[in-house]
Enzyme design. Structure first.
Site, PDB file in Angstrom:
ATOM      1  N   LYS A  89       4.708  42.206  47.152  1.00  0.00           N
ATOM      2  CA  LYS A  89       4.733  40.768  47.836  1.00  0.00           C
ATOM      3  C   LYS A  89       4.637  39.561  46.691  1.00  0.00           C
ATOM      4  O   LYS A  89       5.148  38.615  47.046  1.00  0.00           O
ATOM      5  CB  LYS A  89       3.428  40.697  48.824  1.00  0.00           C
ATOM      6  CG  LYS A  89       3.833  41.596  49.957  1.00  0.00           C
ATOM      7  CD  LYS A  89       2.783  41.083  51.001  1.00  0.00           C
ATOM      8  CE  LYS A  89       3.284  41.660  52.310  1.00  0.00           C
ATOM      9  NZ  LYS A  89       3.076  43.270  52.337  1.00  0.00           N
ATOM     10  N   GLU A 111       1.443  32.652  56.784  1.00  0.00           N
ATOM     11  CA  GLU A 111       0.737  33.591  57.725  1.00  0.00           C
ATOM     12  C   GLU A 111       0.429  35.014  57.278  1.00  0.00           C
ATOM     13  O   GLU A 111       1.157  35.139  56.278  1.00  0.00           O
ATOM     14  CB  GLU A 111       1.751  33.803  59.045  1.00  0.00           C
ATOM     15  CG  GLU A 111       2.754  34.983  58.784  1.00  0.00           C
ATOM     16  CD  GLU A 111       3.854  34.663  57.535  1.00  0.00           C
ATOM     17  OE1 GLU A 111       4.054  33.469  57.351  1.00  0.00           O
ATOM     18  OE2 GLU A 111       4.263  35.600  57.162  1.00  0.00           O
ATOM     19  N   SER A 377       5.893  50.542  47.106  1.00  0.00           N
ATOM     20  CA  SER A 377       5.671  49.340  47.181  1.00  0.00           C
ATOM     21  C   SER A 377       4.392  48.771  46.972  1.00  0.00           C
ATOM     22  O   SER A 377       4.241  47.442  46.633  1.00  0.00           O
ATOM     23  CB  SER A 377       6.295  48.852  48.722  1.00  0.00           C
ATOM     24  OG  SER A 377       5.198  49.514  49.714  1.00  0.00           O
TER      25      SER A 377
HETATM   26  C1  LIG Z   1       3.343  43.982  53.290  1.00  0.00           C
HETATM   27  C2  LIG Z   1       3.885  45.529  52.656  1.00  0.00           C
HETATM   28  C3  LIG Z   1       5.044  46.239  53.029  1.00  0.00           C
HETATM   29  C4  LIG Z   1       5.841  45.975  54.356  1.00  0.00           C
HETATM   30  O1  LIG Z   1       6.702  44.626  53.975  1.00  0.00           O
HETATM   31  P1  LIG Z   1       8.397  44.486  53.725  1.00  0.00           P
HETATM   32  O2  LIG Z   1       8.369  43.159  53.694  1.00  0.00           O
HETATM   33  O3  LIG Z   1       8.795  45.217  54.643  1.00  0.00           O
HETATM   34  O4  LIG Z   1       8.218  45.076  52.360  1.00  0.00           O
HETATM   35  C5  LIG Z   1       5.241  47.377  52.627  1.00  0.00           C
HETATM   36  N1  LIG Z   1       4.285  47.842  51.798  1.00  0.00           N
HETATM   37  C6  LIG Z   1       3.351  47.289  51.245  1.00  0.00           C
HETATM   38  C7  LIG Z   1       2.308  47.781  50.044  1.00  0.00           C
HETATM   39  C8  LIG Z   1       3.114  45.902  51.583  1.00  0.00           C
HETATM   40  O5  LIG Z   1       1.970  45.482  51.378  1.00  0.00           O
END
Ligand SMILES: *Cc1c(COP(=O)(O)O)cnc(C)c1O
Length: 393
Positions: A89, A111, A377
């Site tokens: 993020k 948000e 992610s």
């Molecule tokens: C917020 C988040 C997501 C989902 O958000 P996307 O906008 O779909 O990437 C996925 N993995 C993690 C670790 C997150 O913090």
């Protein structure tokens, strides 16, 4: 076919900017300027420098030896979990805070649901000395105390959204209301590849550093830039958009998006938006979203807070509708098992969002010589209590 946004802000039939008239000047200024600003050499330089020295990029592309053996294919993990603040993020919030500065804004609003985007935003506001107001549902504030504390330490004001279900969509409504009331000095940092045009494209471009790096990293390791598949989990769609971006028009690269089936697609407790969704308008764009027959947005459910979103970014709606992307949904139980497996096999504790992506290996076979890149992610520290409760650790 093009999978990029067109001049009108559409991906196929999805996207656009459906906004209250009062918001028009803000969004229009951003639309007119975002590409010019992003292409300025001084912007690029500052963005790249911060990604390197502050975020810790490039994030490694790691060959997962034991996981590859288990599933008899070649698996590379893109380590977004190693970024500062623990997920992808921050790539977007760094980009947007620099954009806000170039636009002459002094005050940032955002948000947040689980608080991950709120923390990433509060972090870059501390870095730049900007005022930061984060809207968060009252229920989420109670559920996500550690992230609320982090945001406060970082100097942000956390404002509760008291209406509706008191969760993410209500926080979003509050943020939009704030923006309408403060059109001149305020920039709204949206946390995923969603919202009115140009947000989905802008966020995707900031996150596209992920696939930009995969290309040269894979070239170093395998002698070619393109894998056979890229896999990523899908909430609003920003990490997947970033991991897919430079492969969108490489037809030999399979793009696999993984949604949260929650307790199961047909249980009514799910967040598998592409499968269950119908066309509608959410947060300023036309996309696929889960709704009742009369068009009320359905409350989504997933064990992972980051995938618990009733819509999906318009680029992904287009990838789904056009057949370019392969969409797979994974239940809570399947994701938790995959998260534990990755931990045991590779010594990496994933965020539960990312665990959904890893569960694909149980559902779908790959060939032994396939090269599969999976986007990790985020890291699992924030989810420790969930893992403890689930596995009775
Ligand atoms: C917020 C988040 C997501 C989902 O958000 P996307 O906008 O779909 O990437 C996925 N993995 C993690 C670790 C997150 O913090």
């Amino acid at each position: 076919m093009s999978y990029n946004v067109n001049e009108k802000g559409y991906y196929g039939e999805f996207g656009g900017a459906f906004i209250p008239e009062m918001l028009y000047p803000n969004v229009e200024t951003l639309r007119q300027q975002y590409l010019t600003i992003m292409e300025e050499p001084s912007f690029k330089e500052e963005f790249d420098q911060l990604l390197k020295d502050y975020v810790g990029r490039p994030s490694p592309l790691y060959f997962a030896n034991r996981l590859s053996k288990k599933y008899n294919t070649k698996i590379y993990i893109k380590r977004e979990d190693l970024n500062h603040t623990g997920a992808h993020k921050v790539n977007n919030t760094i980009g947007q805070i620099l954009m806000a500065k170039r636009l002459g804004k002094k005050r940032i609003i955002a948000e947040t649901g689980a608080g991950q985007h709120g923390v990433a935003t509060a972090t870059v506001c501390a870095l730049m000395g900007m005022d930061c107001i984060v809207y968060m549902g009252e229920i989420d504030i109670a559920r996500q105390a550690p992230n609320v504390a982090r945001m406060k330490m970082l100097g942000a004001k956390v404002r509760p959204a008291l209406s509706g279900s008191k969760t993410l969509k209500d926080a979003t409504n509050e943020a939009i209301r704030d923006w309408i009331n403060n059109p001149v000095d305020t920039h709204y940092i949206i946390g995923s590849a969603i919202g009115p045009h140009p947000y989905p494209d802008m966020v995707t471009r900031f996150q596209s550093v992920i696939s930009e790096e995969i290309k040269w990293q894979l070239k170093e390791k395998e002698g070619k830039e393109n894998p056979d598949y890229v896999i990523a989990c899908l909430g609003g769609g920003s990490n997947a958009a970033g991991a897919f971006y430079h492969y969108l028009h490489e037809e030999n690269v399979g793009l696999i998006a993984v949604e949260a089936a929650g307790k199961g697609i047909n249980t009514g407790e799910s967040a598998a938006t592409s499968v269950l969704g119908k066309e509608g308008i959410i947060h300023g764009c036309k996309t696929l979203l889960m709704q009742t027959p009369d068009g009320q947005i359905t409350e989504p459910y997933s064990i992972s807070a980051g995938l618990d979103y009733p819509g999906v970014g318009p680029m992904h709606a287009h990838l789904y509708k056009s057949g370019r992307g392969e969409f797979i949904s994974i239940t809570d139980d399947e994701a938790m098992a995959a998260g534990l497996e990755l931990t045991k096999l590779e010594g990496i504790i994933p965020a539960i969002e990312s665990s959904h992506a890893f569960a694909v290996f149980e559902q779908r076979k790959f060939n032994p010589d396939d090269i599969v890149v999976i986007n990790l992610s985020g890291r699992g520290d924030k989810d420790l209590q969930n893992y403890i409760d689930y596995f009775k650790l």
